[in-house]
Design a protein around this motif. Structure first.
Motif, PDB file in Angstrom:
ATOM      1  N   GLU A   1      -5.163  -6.366  -0.614  1.00 45.79           N
ATOM      2  CA  GLU A   1      -5.991  -5.607  -1.550  1.00 45.79           C
ATOM      3  C   GLU A   1      -7.456  -6.016  -1.454  1.00 45.79           C
ATOM      4  O   GLU A   1      -8.359  -5.156  -1.435  1.00 45.79           O
ATOM      5  N   LYS A   2      -7.703  -7.309  -1.392  1.00 49.03           N
ATOM      6  CA  LYS A   2      -9.078  -7.816  -1.366  1.00 49.03           C
ATOM      7  C   LYS A   2      -9.817  -7.365  -0.112  1.00 49.03           C
ATOM      8  O   LYS A   2     -10.974  -6.922  -0.177  1.00 49.03           O
TER       9      LYS A   2
ATOM     10  N   LYS B   1      -5.651  -0.511  -3.558  1.00 48.90           N
ATOM     11  CA  LYS B   1      -4.796  -1.057  -4.604  1.00 48.90           C
ATOM     12  C   LYS B   1      -3.327  -0.787  -4.298  1.00 48.90           C
ATOM     13  O   LYS B   1      -2.922   0.351  -4.023  1.00 48.90           O
ATOM     14  N   ASN B   2      -2.525  -1.869  -4.349  1.00 44.52           N
ATOM     15  CA  ASN B   2      -1.081  -1.729  -4.171  1.00 44.52           C
ATOM     16  C   ASN B   2      -0.508  -0.832  -5.260  1.00 44.52           C
ATOM     17  O   ASN B   2      -0.935  -0.870  -6.411  1.00 44.52           O
TER      18      ASN B   2
ATOM     19  N   ASP C   1      -2.931   3.021  -3.884  1.00 44.88           N
ATOM     20  CA  ASP C   1      -3.476   3.487  -2.604  1.00 44.88           C
ATOM     21  C   ASP C   1      -2.515   3.266  -1.439  1.00 44.88           C
ATOM     22  O   ASP C   1      -2.546   4.001  -0.454  1.00 44.88           O
TER      23      ASP C   1
END
Length: 283
Positions: free
Chosen positions: A138-139, A144-145, A148
Motif C-alpha cells: 500500500e505504501k 488501498k487493499n 484498489d
C-alpha cells in the motif's frame, strides 16, 4: 480477474521459482499466460532449457507451457495477478527472517495496478500478510487493499520428493481479504488443483493452518524418535509397538524418522515468535 486470466487478457506472475514457486508457475502455464520471476539468472537459464534446478520436475513438465522466465521487474508490470512464493527461513537465533518476503512485497508495490490481485504462499506467522506485507504494498503503490486491489493467502503444500502428493491432488487452502477476493482466488486455483480448494474464513486462519500442519508433524515425529530411543534401550521393537497402538481408532500413526522438507523444522519457530515464546537454540 478469473475470466480475464482464462481468456488470456491478463497474466499471472509467480515471484520466486524455487521448489514451491516453479511447480505452481508451470501448472498455471498449462492453462493461462504466466510470468515466472526469480532473481537468480543462473537458475532462470536452466528453466528456459526445461531443467528444474531443484530436480523435482522433468523436462516434460515444461512442455506446452505459456510462460516467460525473467528477472526483470519491467516484465512484472505486465501481470495482473501476483503469487508470492519466496522462502521464509529463520536466522541463527531461530527468529523469523522475513527479508525475502518483504523484498517481494516491495517489488509488488512497484508494479501492482488498480484491480490487480496479490496472493502470498510463503509460510509466515498468523497476521504477517496483513500486518507486514500488505502495508508495504500500500505504501509503495499508493493503492488501498480491498479498495484498489485485492489480496489473499494460500499456503503452499509442496512436499519435496513426493511424486504422489502433488499440487494438483492436494486440497488447497485459500483465503481472501473479502468475499469477492475469496471467490476469485478460489476459481483461479481451481484451474490447477483437481482436489479442489478449502475456503478459509480469513487470511489469519489460513496462515495459522499452515503453521499448525507442520508444527504438529514436527512435534509428533520428534516424539516418535524419542520413544524409539527409549524402546531400543528396553530391547523393544518400536514398529511393533506402533503397530499394536495403531489398532486404536484415534491413534495418530506417526513413525520415527526425519521430518523432511524446508518448512517443517522451521514453522514451529514462526508460531513461537508470534506467541512471544523465547526459543533457545541448543547445540
Amino acid at each position: 480477474m478469473y475470466k480475464e486470466l482464462v481468456e488470456k487478457k491478463a497474466k499471472l506472475a509467480v515471484i520466486g521459482l524455487g521448489y514451491v514457486g516453479l511447480p505452481v508457475a508451470l501448472a498455471f502455464a498449462k492453462k493461462i499466460s504466466v510470468i515466472g520471476f526469480d532473481i537468480n539468472e543462473e537458475r532462470l537459464n536452466l528453466m528456459r532449457k526445461g531443467i528444474d534446478p531443484s530436480n523435482e520436475l522433468s523436462s516434460e513438465d515444461f512442455e506446452n507451457s505459456d510462460i516467460t522466465f525473467t528477472s526483470s521487474i519491467e516484465d512484472l508490470t505486465l501481470a495482473d495477478f501476483y503469487i508470492v512464493a519466496v522462502p521464509t527461513p529463520v536466522d541463527e537465533k531461530n527468529t523469523p527472517d522475513l527479508s525475502l518476503v518483504i523484498k517481494a512485497s516491495q517489488m509488488v508495490g512497484k508494479v501492482i495496478k488498480q484491480g490487480n490481485y496479490v496472493v502470498f504462499e510463503s509460510t509466515v506467522y498468523p497476521g504477517c500478510t496483513e500486518e507486514e506485507c500488505l502495508p508495504i504494498i500500500e505504501k509503495i503503490s499508493g493503492l488501498k487493499n480491498k479498495v484498489d486491489f485485492k489480496s489473499g493467502y494460500s499456503p503452499e503444500r509442496i512436499n519435496p520428493g513426493d511424486k504422489i502428493h502433488t499440487l494438483s491432488n492436494i486440497t488447497k487452502i485459500v483465503s481472501g481479504c473479502d468475499d469477492e477476493a475469496l471467490e476469485e482466488i478460489s476459481k483461479v486455483y481451481e484451474l490447477v488443483v483437481q482436489a479442489g480448494v478449502y475456503k478459509a474464513s480469513s487470511i489469519k486462519v489460513a496462515e495459522a493452518a499452515k503453521i499448525v500442519e507442520n508444527t504438529q508433524r514436527d512435534l509428533n515425529i520428534a516424539f516418535m524418535n524419542e520413544l524409539s530411543i527409549v524402546f531400543d534401550k528396553l530391547n523393544i521393537n518400536t514398529f511393533e509397538v506402533l503397530e499394536a497402538a495403531g489398532t486404536k481408532w484415534n491413534f495418530l500413526k506417526f513413525q520415527p524418522g526425519l521430518v523432511g522438507g524446508h518448512c517443517t523444522g522451521v514453522d514451529p519457530y514462526y508460531l513461537a515468535y508470534k506467541a512471544g515464546v523465547r526459543v533457545i537454540k541448543l547445540n
